[in-house]
Motif scaffolding. Structure first.
Motif, PDB file in Angstrom:
ATOM      1  N   THR A 143      -8.919   3.698   6.274  1.00 39.73           N
ATOM      2  CA  THR A 143      -9.932   2.747   6.750  1.00 39.73           C
ATOM      3  C   THR A 143      -9.311   1.374   7.004  1.00 39.73           C
ATOM      4  N   GLN A 144      -8.496   0.906   6.051  1.00 46.38           N
ATOM      5  CA  GLN A 144      -7.860  -0.402   6.200  1.00 46.38           C
ATOM      6  C   GLN A 144      -6.865  -0.418   7.365  1.00 46.38           C
ATOM      7  N   ALA A 174      -9.187   9.649  -2.427  1.00 50.74           N
ATOM      8  CA  ALA A 174     -10.015   8.448  -2.264  1.00 50.74           C
ATOM      9  C   ALA A 174      -9.156   7.253  -1.868  1.00 50.74           C
ATOM     10  N   LEU A 175      -7.979   7.135  -2.498  1.00 45.81           N
ATOM     11  CA  LEU A 175      -7.048   6.048  -2.165  1.00 45.81           C
ATOM     12  C   LEU A 175      -6.577   6.187  -0.720  1.00 45.81           C
ATOM     13  N   ASN A 176      -6.247   7.420  -0.337  1.00 52.08           N
ATOM     14  CA  ASN A 176      -5.780   7.672   1.021  1.00 52.08           C
ATOM     15  C   ASN A 176      -6.874   7.373   2.048  1.00 52.08           C
ATOM     16  N   ASP A 177      -8.125   7.744   1.721  1.00 52.09           N
ATOM     17  CA  ASP A 177      -9.260   7.425   2.596  1.00 52.09           C
ATOM     18  C   ASP A 177      -9.372   5.920   2.812  1.00 52.09           C
ATOM     19  N   ASN A 178      -9.231   5.188   1.705  1.00 47.34           N
ATOM     20  CA  ASN A 178      -9.331   3.734   1.767  1.00 47.34           C
ATOM     21  C   ASN A 178      -8.199   3.142   2.607  1.00 47.34           C
ATOM     22  N   MET A 179      -7.003   3.697   2.443  1.00 47.64           N
ATOM     23  CA  MET A 179      -5.855   3.226   3.226  1.00 47.64           C
ATOM     24  C   MET A 179      -6.068   3.475   4.715  1.00 47.64           C
ATOM     25  N   GLU A 181      -8.718  -0.506  10.619  1.00 49.41           N
ATOM     26  CA  GLU A 181      -9.257  -1.844  10.869  1.00 49.41           C
ATOM     27  C   GLU A 181      -8.157  -2.782  11.338  1.00 49.41           C
ATOM     28  N   LYS A 222      -8.590  11.411  -6.822  1.00 52.36           N
ATOM     29  CA  LYS A 222      -8.367   9.965  -6.842  1.00 52.36           C
ATOM     30  C   LYS A 222      -7.406   9.575  -5.718  1.00 52.36           C
ATOM     31  N   LYS A 280       0.831  -1.203   0.000  1.00 55.06           N
ATOM     32  CA  LYS A 280       0.000   0.000   0.000  1.00 55.06           C
ATOM     33  C   LYS A 280       0.868   1.257   0.000  1.00 55.06           C
TER      34      LYS A 280
END
Length: 383
Positions: free
Chosen positions: A106-107, A99-104, A110, A96, A24
């Protein structure tokens, strides 16, 4: 044996998580590099526009310089339109990336919560074993000295795993904090770039109105002279003459001939109209893809010193096709290209009839024989 297998399994899970996290981070670095490259192009365009604006101010507001002023304004509009398009592309890249950073985030959050939960369970289990003297019982139940050594190694492995998990929790916490800081910076950058885009749109409208006023000041003769001058700058005759020497004996795409027809338009969703000489003018939407009409070899990629846009020349055998006024290119000189392969995107231009910016490409097709007239639009017709 079951305890040992469980330990090894947990260790594998921990190592696997580290690999995913590294991937990532690598993806994020790649995105950063792409945005940096986009930013560099935008900065070059901003510098070009600053030079154009300075040059325009130096031109006196008198009738004798109306033609020169009109040409400068036209070039400025083209540059600003291109800059606006690039800025909008930068906005998309940042969005974009956000959005990728947001997803990272979140992961990572978690994973962080999962690691904390697993660590808490390990601590609770260690405490239960300590209170109930399970470790001592576990060792005393050994069948031999070898078994004692193995069981002690198992206990140490569990302790090591607990320490490793604690270290990973700490690493994930730091990564999460860094990602949140990066996200805040990118959102700030996005607001800044969006502000620049709005400013460029306002300036573009002012440039268009200025061009319309200047055009209205010109006589019919002057307007005709301006159109002729601008069109002559788009012609590629001199370049074609030089390229004919380089394409002699070329075998790539050699099956192309003057009778080739029923080909796809080189611009996605484009509308073609005849143009002067061996050329056709193709208009389309902003950002439309430009593709080759046939197999061949790229013999030249150059930047037009007048418009600032790109011109690409492709040899099909000894025939040459030209793709002028491209905002961006995706091929290099001497590259082999296939039929309908993307080579760039359509560029902006000024429509002197409507005095409005448009997106067009000037497509040309040239025979090995300079005296032979080729109608570029004809190769798209069915025969």
């Amino acid at each position: 044996m079951k305890t040992l297998l469980k330990i090894l399994f947990l260790l594998a899970l921990t190592l696997g998580a580290e690999v995913v996290y590294a991937q990532k981070e690598e993806l994020t670095a790649e995105e950063k590099a792409r945005i940096a490259q986009q930013r560099k192009v935008v900065e070059e365009l901003e510098e070009q526009l600053a030079r154009d604006e300075l040059r325009l101010k130096e031109i006196k507001e008198d009738k004798s310089n109306a033609l020169k002023r009109m040409r400068t304004i036209t070039k400025q509009i083209n540059s600003r339109n291109t800059l606006l398009s690039r800025t909008e592309g930068e906005i998309l890249s940042i969005e974009k990336n956000i959005a990728l950073n947001d997803n990272m985030i979140t992961q990572t959050r978690e994973e962080y919560d999962t690691e904390r939960e697993k660590y808490a369970e390990m601590v609770r289990e260690a405490y239960r074993n300590y209170r109930q003297n399970n470790y001592a019982t576990y060792i005393l139940a050994s069948e031999s000295f070898t078994d004692i050594a193995r069981r002690i190694a198992n206990i140490r492995a569990v302790a090591s795993l607990r320490a490793a998990r604690l270290h990973r929790i700490d690493s994930l916490g730091k990564a999460l904090e860094e990602q949140q800081t990066t996200l805040a910076e990118r959102r700030h950058k996005l607001d800044s770039v969006k502000g620049k885009a709005v400013a460029q749109r306002d300036k573009l409208q002012k440039d268009v109105k200025s061009a319309q006023r200047t055009m209205n000041q010109l006589s019919t003769k002057e307007k005709a002279a301006l159109r002729e001058k601008l069109e002559s700058e788009e012609r590629l005759d001199a370049a074609i003459d030089e390229l004919r020497k380089l394409t002699k004996g070329n075998k790539e795409g050699a099956s192309f001939s003057r009778t080739t027809s029923n080909l796809n338009l080189p611009v996605e969703g484009g509308t073609v109209r005849r143009y002067k000489g061996n050329m056709a003018e193709i208009t389309a939407r902003k950002g439309a893809a430009v593709t080759t009409i046939y197999d061949g070899k790229v013999v030249e990629v150059k930047r037009n010193r007048i418009s600032g846009q790109y011109d690409v020349f492709v040899a099909h055998g000894e025939y040459i096709t030209s793709y002028a006024n491209l905002e961006s290119v995706t091929v290099e000189k001497n590259a082999k290209v296939g039929k309908n392969q993307r080579i760039g995107t359509i560029g902006s231009s000024m429509n002197l009839s409507t005095m409005q910016p448009e997106h067009k490409m000037v497509f040309g097709i040239y025979s090995p024989n300079p005296k032979e007239t080729m109608r570029a639009a004809d190769c798209f017709k069915k025969k």
